[in-house]
Design a protein around this motif. Structure first.
Motif, PDB file in Angstrom:
ATOM      1  N   ILE A  43       0.853  -1.099   0.010  1.00 10.85           N
ATOM      2  CA  ILE A  43      -0.074  -0.103  -0.125  1.00 10.85           C
ATOM      3  C   ILE A  43       0.863   1.299  -0.040  1.00 10.85           C
ATOM      4  N   PRO A  44       0.664   2.112  -1.116  1.00 10.90           N
ATOM      5  CA  PRO A  44       1.605   3.254  -1.133  1.00 10.90           C
ATOM      6  C   PRO A  44       1.603   4.209   0.058  1.00 10.90           C
ATOM      7  N   GLN A  45       2.800   4.894   0.453  1.00 12.18           N
ATOM      8  CA  GLN A  45       2.935   5.638   1.651  1.00 12.18           C
ATOM      9  C   GLN A  45       1.943   6.755   1.365  1.00 12.18           C
ATOM     10  N   SER A  46       1.690   7.162   0.287  1.00 17.70           N
ATOM     11  CA  SER A  46       0.870   8.339   0.096  1.00 17.70           C
ATOM     12  C   SER A  46      -0.750   8.144   0.404  1.00 17.70           C
ATOM     13  N   CYS A  47      -1.153   6.799   0.502  1.00 19.15           N
ATOM     14  CA  CYS A  47      -2.402   6.462   0.787  1.00 19.15           C
ATOM     15  C   CYS A  47      -2.695   6.896   2.270  1.00 19.15           C
ATOM     16  N   THR A  48      -4.148   7.050   2.515  1.00 18.58           N
ATOM     17  CA  THR A  48      -4.569   7.327   3.924  1.00 18.58           C
ATOM     18  C   THR A  48      -5.114   6.246   4.361  1.00 18.58           C
ATOM     19  N   GLN A  49      -4.803   5.395   5.346  1.00 16.36           N
ATOM     20  CA  GLN A  49      -5.238   4.030   6.008  1.00 16.36           C
ATOM     21  C   GLN A  49      -5.854   4.348   7.498  1.00 16.36           C
ATOM     22  N   THR A  50      -7.036   4.077   7.805  1.00 19.69           N
ATOM     23  CA  THR A  50      -7.526   4.312   9.233  1.00 19.69           C
ATOM     24  C   THR A  50      -7.469   2.912   9.907  1.00 19.69           C
ATOM     25  N   CYS A  51      -8.177   2.243   9.901  1.00 19.33           N
ATOM     26  CA  CYS A  51      -8.358   0.953  10.584  1.00 19.33           C
ATOM     27  C   CYS A  51      -9.186  -0.158   9.904  1.00 19.33           C
ATOM     28  N   ASP A  52      -9.178  -1.395  10.349  1.00 15.38           N
ATOM     29  CA  ASP A  52     -10.053  -2.352  10.171  1.00 15.38           C
ATOM     30  C   ASP A  52     -10.087  -2.620   8.292  1.00 15.38           C
ATOM     31  N   ILE A  53      -8.944  -2.709   8.014  1.00 13.78           N
ATOM     32  CA  ILE A  53      -8.822  -2.954   6.620  1.00 13.78           C
ATOM     33  C   ILE A  53      -8.144  -4.440   6.263  1.00 13.78           C
ATOM     34  N   VAL A  54      -8.640  -5.010   5.342  1.00 14.40           N
ATOM     35  CA  VAL A  54      -7.956  -6.275   4.615  1.00 14.40           C
ATOM     36  C   VAL A  54      -7.969  -6.172   3.453  1.00 14.40           C
ATOM     37  N   VAL A  55      -6.666  -6.722   2.785  1.00 12.48           N
ATOM     38  CA  VAL A  55      -6.445  -6.361   1.343  1.00 12.48           C
ATOM     39  C   VAL A  55      -5.725  -7.873   0.811  1.00 12.48           C
ATOM     40  N   GLY A  56      -6.370  -8.782  -0.198  1.00 14.63           N
ATOM     41  CA  GLY A  56      -6.073  -9.785  -0.656  1.00 14.63           C
ATOM     42  C   GLY A  56      -4.759  -9.671  -1.452  1.00 14.63           C
ATOM     43  N   LYS A  57      -4.213 -10.919  -1.824  1.00 14.93           N
ATOM     44  CA  LYS A  57      -3.107 -11.020  -2.517  1.00 14.93           C
ATOM     45  C   LYS A  57      -3.344 -10.763  -4.123  1.00 14.93           C
ATOM     46  N   GLY A  58      -2.501 -10.088  -4.586  1.00 18.28           N
ATOM     47  CA  GLY A  58      -2.352  -9.736  -6.162  1.00 18.28           C
ATOM     48  C   GLY A  58      -3.018  -8.251  -6.118  1.00 18.28           C
ATOM     49  N   THR A  59      -3.331  -7.613  -5.340  1.00 24.36           N
ATOM     50  CA  THR A  59      -4.314  -6.302  -5.358  1.00 24.36           C
ATOM     51  C   THR A  59      -3.146  -5.249  -5.428  1.00 24.36           C
ATOM     52  N   GLU A  60      -3.661  -4.304  -6.484  1.00 22.07           N
ATOM     53  CA  GLU A  60      -2.777  -3.074  -6.817  1.00 22.07           C
ATOM     54  C   GLU A  60      -3.471  -2.001  -6.451  1.00 22.07           C
ATOM     55  N   ILE A  61      -2.901  -0.911  -5.621  1.00 26.44           N
ATOM     56  CA  ILE A  61      -3.451   0.159  -5.085  1.00 26.44           C
ATOM     57  C   ILE A  61      -2.616   1.376  -5.526  1.00 26.44           C
ATOM     58  N   GLU A  82      -1.610   5.580  -5.858  1.00 22.98           N
ATOM     59  CA  GLU A  82      -1.226   6.604  -5.094  1.00 22.98           C
ATOM     60  C   GLU A  82      -2.357   7.519  -4.539  1.00 22.98           C
ATOM     61  N   GLY A  83      -2.267   8.045  -3.294  1.00 23.83           N
ATOM     62  CA  GLY A  83      -3.217   8.992  -2.850  1.00 23.83           C
ATOM     63  C   GLY A  83      -4.610   8.536  -2.444  1.00 23.83           C
ATOM     64  N   CYS A  84      -4.578   7.189  -2.235  1.00 22.50           N
ATOM     65  CA  CYS A  84      -6.193   6.551  -1.985  1.00 22.50           C
ATOM     66  C   CYS A  84      -6.332   6.775  -0.412  1.00 22.50           C
ATOM     67  N   ILE A  85      -7.682   6.773  -0.013  1.00 21.40           N
ATOM     68  CA  ILE A  85      -8.352   6.627   1.061  1.00 21.40           C
ATOM     69  C   ILE A  85      -8.849   5.497   1.394  1.00 21.40           C
ATOM     70  N   LEU A  86      -8.366   4.634   2.242  1.00 21.20           N
ATOM     71  CA  LEU A  86      -8.778   3.433   2.578  1.00 21.20           C
ATOM     72  C   LEU A  86      -9.445   3.339   4.140  1.00 21.20           C
ATOM     73  N   ASP A  87     -10.546   3.151   4.455  1.00 22.77           N
ATOM     74  CA  ASP A  87     -11.402   3.141   5.643  1.00 22.77           C
ATOM     75  C   ASP A  87     -12.177   2.156   5.727  1.00 22.77           C
ATOM     76  N   LYS A  88     -11.835   1.232   6.612  1.00 16.69           N
ATOM     77  CA  LYS A  88     -12.834   0.080   7.025  1.00 16.69           C
ATOM     78  C   LYS A  88     -13.323  -0.682   6.019  1.00 16.69           C
ATOM     79  N   CYS A  89     -12.439  -1.007   5.130  1.00 18.60           N
ATOM     80  CA  CYS A  89     -12.707  -1.916   3.712  1.00 18.60           C
ATOM     81  C   CYS A  89     -12.229  -3.050   3.688  1.00 18.60           C
ATOM     82  N   ILE A  90     -12.865  -4.055   2.998  1.00 18.26           N
ATOM     83  CA  ILE A  90     -12.244  -5.312   2.555  1.00 18.26           C
ATOM     84  C   ILE A  90     -12.326  -5.388   1.160  1.00 18.26           C
ATOM     85  N   ILE A  91     -11.129  -5.686   0.667  1.00 16.35           N
ATOM     86  CA  ILE A  91     -10.362  -5.922  -0.438  1.00 16.35           C
ATOM     87  C   ILE A  91      -9.988  -7.049  -1.058  1.00 16.35           C
ATOM     88  N   GLY A  92     -10.737  -7.811  -2.057  1.00 12.10           N
ATOM     89  CA  GLY A  92     -10.271  -9.084  -2.270  1.00 12.10           C
ATOM     90  C   GLY A  92      -8.958  -9.286  -3.022  1.00 12.10           C
TER      91      GLY A  92
END
Length: 566
Positions: free
Chosen positions: A331-349, A351-361
């Motif tokens: 997960i790029p350092q420019s992304c904002t991460q809060t908590c309760d996040i799950v990211v599955g293998k092979g996922t590409e994210i 720059e500059g994304c906001i991830l908040d309590k999300c589940i990503i396959g």
């Protein structure tokens, strides 16, 4: 010599017979479970149009895996998985999963079964269950100690064979996050013995009626509205016999439990096993799905948490603030991460994304500048730059265009596409390639496809509504991922209150209105006469006790009388 040889042979034969009996006894002691792979509900449409609910990912793991893990840890050695739809998908998944090495798993296709009762009646005809068994839904997540439940059930059965079921109930307030939107159960039970007396889950009624004789027989009765049915039951084989005899019993709660508790003639009993500190919940609708997913991430279901990788072939590692990532995820350092996040293998994210309590396959592509809040993104989805997804579920392979927005409270079925700069309305449910079974739904289908194109800008996207399947319109707003407002229980109508007061002044009550009272001498006399005739017929015809009890039950149902004194 011949005699000695013959004696030796007889002894050996005796040993062989003894060994066979021991093996047979061992087989009978194997703990069996029945897993219902169909919920017979449509709350998750359109996500379940072409895929069974039990294979939907819950924190990136098929839902049924949690149930199988629970059963395996509880000592279950043989499981019968009852399927009424999508049976080949279920069979394929179970063939490939690791639980087949821990338990014998049989997938049973219950053809032409449209309810829980139908599926269990189908199983009863197979005569494969040997003794008391665990009955559970394939969408139950729990970490309770089953040995304690089983030991208590067996102790109750040893004391009284009429104790035919033990229900696992969990303390949960009416507005608890894991309760389904329609779960408004009122439980009445004997506080001393925990025998269940009334289980009332009528969502449209403000009152619960209790037979006065129950209060007389059980001096310590407790009324509870903070007990949730976990859909974990330990049952005697009598349960299957009752379902066969009462072919109109379809739903476990509304028909089976209520039917057993209301039958005073047979006298069968159900006991509650109430848990407080342990976790147990059933995924009943998107609301409970959203809440239970959060509970798994927040480790309420320990040890069934992502980084233990118990329930699937995953490779999660946990980081601070309940952030879980599979091997190779960056997960790029420019992304904002809060908590309760799950990211599955092979996922590409990006720059500059906001991830908040999300589940990503797995294998998800997320463009730069995206905002993902409290959402569930299934495998192989693609989300364009600057897109926004809030409190929604994106099925497998969904495509969201640049600067498009989805949600809140949307369900997008597999393969749905949304063009860039489009806004998917709140509460929208979209699917592709919907096949209407009824010819008279053609006009409605055309309108829904037209509306789908207006929303997404894509030909072939359909707005889902239950009317497409010839079902009554549902109140999706009440059981979506994040319903607005709290659960509202039905309130007593003032006019109804006045009518009740008038009935009391007239010497009437609800008990008499139902015809259950024995105050009418003529009715009581006729009832006694028919009951005595039934007993005489049984004695004259040398009928079994079970047959006589069944006929007596028919008499009771005819007169709606209370017969404890007989």
């Amino acid at each position: 010599m011949a005699k000695k040889k013959g004696g030796g042979k007889g002894k050996g034969s005796s040993k062989k017979k003894s060994g066979a009996s021991g093996e047979e006894l061992k087989q009978e002691n194997v703990l069996q479970a029945v897993l219902l792979a169909d919920s017979f509900k449509t709350c998750f449409r359109p996500l379940t149009l072409k895929k069974p609910k039990v294979l939907m990912p819950l924190v990136n793991v098929p839902m049924i895996n949690y149930t199988l893990e629970f059963l395996a840890s509880g000592g279950v050695k043989e499981v019968f998985v009852l399927c009424c739809a999508h049976v080949e998908q279920v069979r394929s998944h179970l063939k490939d999963c690791s639980y087949g090495r821990m338990m014998k798993i049989h997938v049973v296709y219950c053809e032409n079964s449209y309810s829980e009762g139908d599926a269990l009646r189908h199983l009863e005809q197979m005569q494969v269950l040997k003794s008391d068994f665990v009955l559970i839904g394939g969408d139950v997540i729990s970490n309770i100690e089953m040995k304690e439940v089983l030991d208590r059930h067996h102790a109750l059965r040893k004391r009284d064979k009429l104790n035919i079921m033990t229900m696992v109930l969990k303390c949960a307030e009416p507005n608890h996050r894991t309760r389904g939107a329609a779960d408004r159960a009122v439980v009445v039970y004997d506080k001393d013995t925990e025998q269940l007396l009334v289980f009332d889950n009528k969502a449209d009624s403000w009152k619960t009626e209790v037979d006065v004789t129950l209060i007389n027989e059980h001096p310590c009765v407790e009324f509870r509205h903070d007990l949730m049915d976990t859909h974990i039951y330990v049952c005697a084989l009598d349960i299957l016999d009752l379902l066969t005899e009462n072919f109109d019993w379809q739903d476990l709660q509304r028909d089976l439990v209520k039917g057993v508790l209301d039958d005073f003639v047979l006298g069968n009993k159900i006991h509650a096993h109430i848990i407080t500190g342990e976790y147990a919940a059933r995924v009943q609708d998107p609301k409970s799905y959203h809440a239970i997913s959060r509970d798994v991430i927040q480790r309420w279901t320990y040890p069934m948490v992502p980084e233990y990788n118990l329930v699937a072939a995953t490779s999660y590692t946990v980081f601070r603030h309940n952030i879980y990532k599979e091997d190779g995820v960056q997960i790029p350092q420019s992304c904002t991460q809060t908590c309760d996040i799950v990211v599955g293998k092979g996922t590409e994210i990006g720059e500059g994304c906001i991830l908040d309590k999300c589940i990503i396959g797995r294998n998800v592509k997320i463009g730069k500048g995206c905002e993902l809040r409290r959402c569930h993104i299934y495998d192989d989805c693609q989300i364009g730059p600057d897109a926004r997804v809030v409190s929604s579920v994106l099925g497998k392979g969904v495509r969201i265009g640049t600067r498009a927005s989805v949600g809140p409270n949307c369900l997008l079925g597999p393969g749905v596409k949304v063009n860039g700069n489009r806004a998917v309305d709140e509460f929208a449910r979209l699917c592709v390639e919907f096949d209407a079974d009824e010819d008279d739904q053609t006009d409605l289908k055309d309108r829904m496809y037209k509306r789908g194109k207006e929303i997404t800008g894509i030909e072939g996207v359909c707005v889902y509504t239950p009317e497409l399947e010839d079902l009554d319109k549902d109140a999706y707003e009440t059981f979506c991922l994040e319903p607005s407002g709290e659960l509202v229980w039905p309130r007593k109508d003032e006019d109804e209150d006045e009518d009740e007061d008038d009935d009391i002044l007239d010497g009437k009550n609800a008990h008499d209105e139902k015809g259950k009272g024995v105050g009418d001498p003529e009715q009581k006399k006729q009832f006694e006469k028919e009951l005595i005739e039934t007993l005489h017929r049984g004695m004259k015809g040398n009928l079994s006790v079970e047959s006589v009890v069944l006929e007596a039950g028919t008499v009771k149902l005819t007169y709606h009388s209370l017969v404890e004194e007989y």
